[in-house]
Design a protein around this motif. Sequence first.
Motif, PDB file in Angstrom:
ATOM      1  N   LEU A 106       1.060  -1.331   0.618  1.00  9.35           N
ATOM      2  CA  LEU A 106      -0.115  -0.090   0.095  1.00  9.35           C
ATOM      3  C   LEU A 106       1.338   1.294   0.107  1.00  9.35           C
ATOM      4  O   LEU A 106       1.154   1.803   1.007  1.00  9.35           O
ATOM      5  N   TRP A 107       1.652   1.960  -1.213  1.00  7.31           N
ATOM      6  CA  TRP A 107       2.090   2.729  -1.457  1.00  7.31           C
ATOM      7  C   TRP A 107       2.023   3.919  -1.048  1.00  7.31           C
ATOM      8  O   TRP A 107       2.850   5.206  -0.368  1.00  7.31           O
ATOM      9  N   SER A 108       0.138   4.454  -0.720  1.00  8.70           N
ATOM     10  CA  SER A 108       0.510   5.709  -0.532  1.00  8.70           C
ATOM     11  C   SER A 108      -0.066   5.638   1.046  1.00  8.70           C
ATOM     12  O   SER A 108      -0.548   6.353   1.935  1.00  8.70           O
ATOM     13  N   ILE A 109       0.279   4.974   2.035  1.00 10.65           N
ATOM     14  CA  ILE A 109       0.367   4.759   3.558  1.00 10.65           C
ATOM     15  C   ILE A 109       1.228   4.379   3.637  1.00 10.65           C
ATOM     16  O   ILE A 109       2.008   3.129   4.296  1.00 10.65           O
ATOM     17  N   PRO A 110       2.414   5.442   3.898  1.00  6.60           N
ATOM     18  CA  PRO A 110       3.518   5.331   4.343  1.00  6.60           C
ATOM     19  C   PRO A 110       3.953   5.117   5.798  1.00  6.60           C
ATOM     20  O   PRO A 110       2.916   5.132   6.754  1.00  6.60           O
ATOM     21  N   VAL A 111       5.116   3.485   6.363  1.00  3.50           N
ATOM     22  CA  VAL A 111       5.125   2.939   7.216  1.00  3.50           C
ATOM     23  C   VAL A 111       6.196   4.326   7.711  1.00  3.50           C
ATOM     24  O   VAL A 111       7.395   5.034   7.232  1.00  3.50           O
ATOM     25  N   SER A 112       5.703   5.052   9.015  1.00  3.18           N
ATOM     26  CA  SER A 112       7.084   6.010   9.894  1.00  3.18           C
ATOM     27  C   SER A 112       7.382   5.230  10.762  1.00  3.18           C
ATOM     28  O   SER A 112       6.762   4.935  11.975  1.00  3.18           O
ATOM     29  N   LEU A 113       8.916   4.871  11.417  1.00  2.00           N
ATOM     30  CA  LEU A 113       9.319   4.362  12.656  1.00  2.00           C
ATOM     31  C   LEU A 113       9.404   4.991  13.300  1.00  2.00           C
ATOM     32  O   LEU A 113       9.487   5.618  14.508  1.00  2.00           O
ATOM     33  N   ARG A 114      10.238   6.504  13.251  1.00  2.00           N
ATOM     34  CA  ARG A 114      10.248   7.626  14.078  1.00  2.00           C
ATOM     35  C   ARG A 114       8.935   7.548  14.467  1.00  2.00           C
ATOM     36  O   ARG A 114       8.585   8.500  15.664  1.00  2.00           O
TER      37      ARG A 114
END
Length: 193
Positions: A106-114
């Motif tokens: 799901l490219w448009s739902i980014p994952v941000s580890l920060r």
Amino acid sequence: MTKDRVYRSSAGVATGAALLGLAAWLGVDAIVAGEGRTPWLALATLILVVPLIIAFTLRPAVYAGPDRLRVRNPFRLIVLPWGQVATLRSGYSNEAIAVSGKKFQLWSIPVSLRARKRAARGKSGRFGGAGASAADAPLRARGDRDVDELREVWEARQQEESAQGEVSVRWAWEILGPAAAGAVVLGILLAVG
């Protein structure tokens, strides 16, 4: 009829708009003020670069409707009826996994580890009253919240008759065609010298 809920990366859209503006500014300047082959090289480069900027920044979106999940990635459009979704998971990327075992990012739902780390440190109850259970719940990163919402829709709709069907995957020729044409023209111009 319920409208589809749309998930997009606001940072991706903003970046795409900025890159398109920069490409237009530099490209039009080279076309108008350039000499010799420069206008043709600039035009071929624009034909190559603009679809790629659109593909990776403006195009990605996830549409969650009552019957299906539509995933618009840079070069593909995937339609997953809720009955064909085995699970939705959020790790280093967000994925929809079909019953067949195929994974679709799901490219448009980014994952941000920060953002996950920041959410793990904080609580949503900073401004809530004591004893409120919702206020004591840990914060979730935006991408994780979006996947949680998709999971809720999937769990509620997966058994519905209207949410059954086959998975379909279609290439985005509206992106690939112009980008390929620009690459061919640019290659020819560079080879001819």
